[in-house]
Design an enzyme around this catalytic site. Sequence first.
Site, PDB file in Angstrom:
ATOM      1  N   GLU A 125      29.141  22.937 -30.336  1.00  0.00           N
ATOM      2  CA  GLU A 125      29.156  23.783 -31.520  1.00  0.00           C
ATOM      3  C   GLU A 125      29.960  25.055 -31.289  1.00  0.00           C
ATOM      4  O   GLU A 125      30.023  25.573 -30.178  1.00  0.00           O
ATOM      5  CB  GLU A 125      27.714  24.149 -31.900  1.00  0.00           C
ATOM      6  CG  GLU A 125      26.977  22.951 -32.465  1.00  0.00           C
ATOM      7  CD  GLU A 125      25.500  23.193 -32.709  1.00  0.00           C
ATOM      8  OE1 GLU A 125      24.960  22.567 -33.630  1.00  0.00           O
ATOM      9  OE2 GLU A 125      24.879  23.996 -31.980  1.00  0.00           O
TER      10      GLU A 125
ATOM     11  N   CYS B 134      32.635  32.221 -31.829  1.00  0.00           N
ATOM     12  CA  CYS B 134      31.885  32.030 -30.590  1.00  0.00           C
ATOM     13  C   CYS B 134      32.101  30.577 -30.163  1.00  0.00           C
ATOM     14  O   CYS B 134      31.766  29.656 -30.909  1.00  0.00           O
ATOM     15  CB  CYS B 134      30.406  32.319 -30.866  1.00  0.00           C
ATOM     16  SG  CYS B 134      29.355  31.982 -29.453  1.00  0.00           S
TER      17      CYS B 134
ATOM     18  N   CYS C 231      24.395  22.626 -20.628  1.00  0.00           N
ATOM     19  CA  CYS C 231      24.486  23.683 -19.626  1.00  0.00           C
ATOM     20  C   CYS C 231      23.506  23.389 -18.499  1.00  0.00           C
ATOM     21  O   CYS C 231      22.434  22.845 -18.725  1.00  0.00           O
ATOM     22  CB  CYS C 231      24.149  25.024 -20.263  1.00  0.00           C
ATOM     23  SG  CYS C 231      24.411  26.422 -19.146  1.00  0.00           S
TER      24      CYS C 231
ATOM     25  N   CYS D  89      18.383  28.612 -18.335  1.00  0.00           N
ATOM     26  CA  CYS D  89      17.693  29.804 -18.862  1.00  0.00           C
ATOM     27  C   CYS D  89      16.543  29.356 -19.766  1.00  0.00           C
ATOM     28  O   CYS D  89      16.729  28.507 -20.643  1.00  0.00           O
ATOM     29  CB  CYS D  89      18.663  30.686 -19.640  1.00  0.00           C
ATOM     30  SG  CYS D  89      20.108  31.173 -18.672  1.00  0.00           S
TER      31      CYS D  89
ATOM     32  N   CYS E 135      16.631  29.377 -23.787  1.00  0.00           N
ATOM     33  CA  CYS E 135      17.823  28.852 -24.447  1.00  0.00           C
ATOM     34  C   CYS E 135      17.705  27.361 -24.774  1.00  0.00           C
ATOM     35  O   CYS E 135      17.363  26.550 -23.913  1.00  0.00           O
ATOM     36  CB  CYS E 135      19.017  29.090 -23.538  1.00  0.00           C
ATOM     37  SG  CYS E 135      20.532  28.339 -24.102  1.00  0.00           S
TER      38      CYS E 135
ATOM     39  N   CYS F  87      22.234  33.464 -31.061  1.00  0.00           N
ATOM     40  CA  CYS F  87      22.255  33.357 -29.600  1.00  0.00           C
ATOM     41  C   CYS F  87      21.143  32.473 -29.062  1.00  0.00           C
ATOM     42  O   CYS F  87      19.985  32.637 -29.423  1.00  0.00           O
ATOM     43  CB  CYS F  87      22.061  34.740 -28.989  1.00  0.00           C
ATOM     44  SG  CYS F  87      23.555  35.664 -28.946  1.00  0.00           S
TER      45      CYS F  87
HETATM   46 FE1  SF4 Z   1      23.420  28.114 -20.321  1.00  0.00          FE
HETATM   47 FE2  SF4 Z   1      21.860  28.859 -22.326  1.00  0.00          FE
HETATM   48 FE3  SF4 Z   1      21.760  30.183 -20.020  1.00  0.00          FE
HETATM   49 FE4  SF4 Z   1      23.937  30.391 -21.625  1.00  0.00          FE
HETATM   50  S1  SF4 Z   1      21.846  31.093 -22.083  1.00  0.00           S
HETATM   51  S2  SF4 Z   1      23.911  30.087 -19.403  1.00  0.00           S
HETATM   52  S3  SF4 Z   1      24.018  28.290 -22.467  1.00  0.00           S
HETATM   53  S4  SF4 Z   1      21.181  28.027 -20.347  1.00  0.00           S
END
Ligand code: SF4
Length: 345
Positions: A95, A108, A115, A119, A122, A333
């Site tokens: 996206e 963005c 990923c 995190c 996220c 975000c």
């Molecule tokens: Fe990866 Fe999400 Fe952390 Fe960004 S916020 S580095 S996309 S896990």
Amino acid sequence: MNNTIKPNLFGMDMQELKDVVKQHGFPTFTAKQMVDWLYKKRCNTIDEMTNLSLKVREQLKENYVLEKHAPITSQTSVDGTKKYLFQVDDTNYIESVYIPDRDRATLCISSQKGCKMGCKFCVTGKQGFKGHLTTAEIVNQVFMIPESLNLTNIVYMGMGEPFDNLEAVVKSINILTSEWGVAMSPRRITVSTVGIIPGIREFMERTECHLAVSLHAPYGDTRMSIMPMQKPYPHTEIIRLLKKYDWSGQRRLSFEYIVFKGLNDDEQSIRKLVDILKHLRCRVNLIRFHSSEGVALEGVDDKRMIEIRDYLDAEGIICTIRASRGIDIMAACGLLAGKKKEDNC
Ligand code: SF4
């Protein structure tokens, strides 16, 4: 998406195009002509490169493709933010989010399929890692949205950790900022990282773009509880490294700080934040947390956001509260999932 084994001309930089020209014995000026067609005239087929001889075009078509892909769906938020979904292979989608704001139009973009940074707050992180994007797939997001020609800013803050895919990301920046490419000012591009130290070093040497570091907590144990990458790359080491660079010019350093209730919003944490950023020319972007399914974290109210901003401001740290955009379409975000929906075009 590239189902063929022929290399894609789109996504090649000047040096790679020179190599193509050399390899096939084309006249040397052909590289400049091709780069113009690809990134200035934005052609969609090799046949459109009409100042190349027919013979050269035929040879190019035999050996290469020129592939770009329009987004397959888009969703528009009540606030004008638009989320675009691109298909990158048979099973994966990424996206990009277009954010118009008065005289700015920011895109963005994503740098990976999913990923691996993990995190805890996220949605992308929860999906896991599905692969890197190629330079073509990164730049494609910039070229193929309908608002492409209006863009004023680009942020690498979509799906993925840009410095985990450093070569493709640096090459994409090269295409976007070089005179032979899109010729966008590097001061209009910001790359965001969880703080991969070798990546920061390379990025600082090889580009002139702004850097944003996802900090989110001033204490190591708190940061570790929401960002596993704190272990290999502790924030104290990241800040120590960043203090070695000169930030007095136009290049900007910012820290992202998502404010979580009861985790990093207390007086002590904010005082510590001021303490660790002392003597570093930077700004702090406070970000509202948007809850998502399965995440046991909570945001704070506007009053607390403002109190924290005012405290940082009073301590001499430039601080802004980032406006949340596109929440209704999961474009804010940490909410990018790269999922295909049948009903959202
Ligand atoms: Fe990866 Fe999400 Fe952390 Fe960004 S916020 S580095 S996309 S896990």
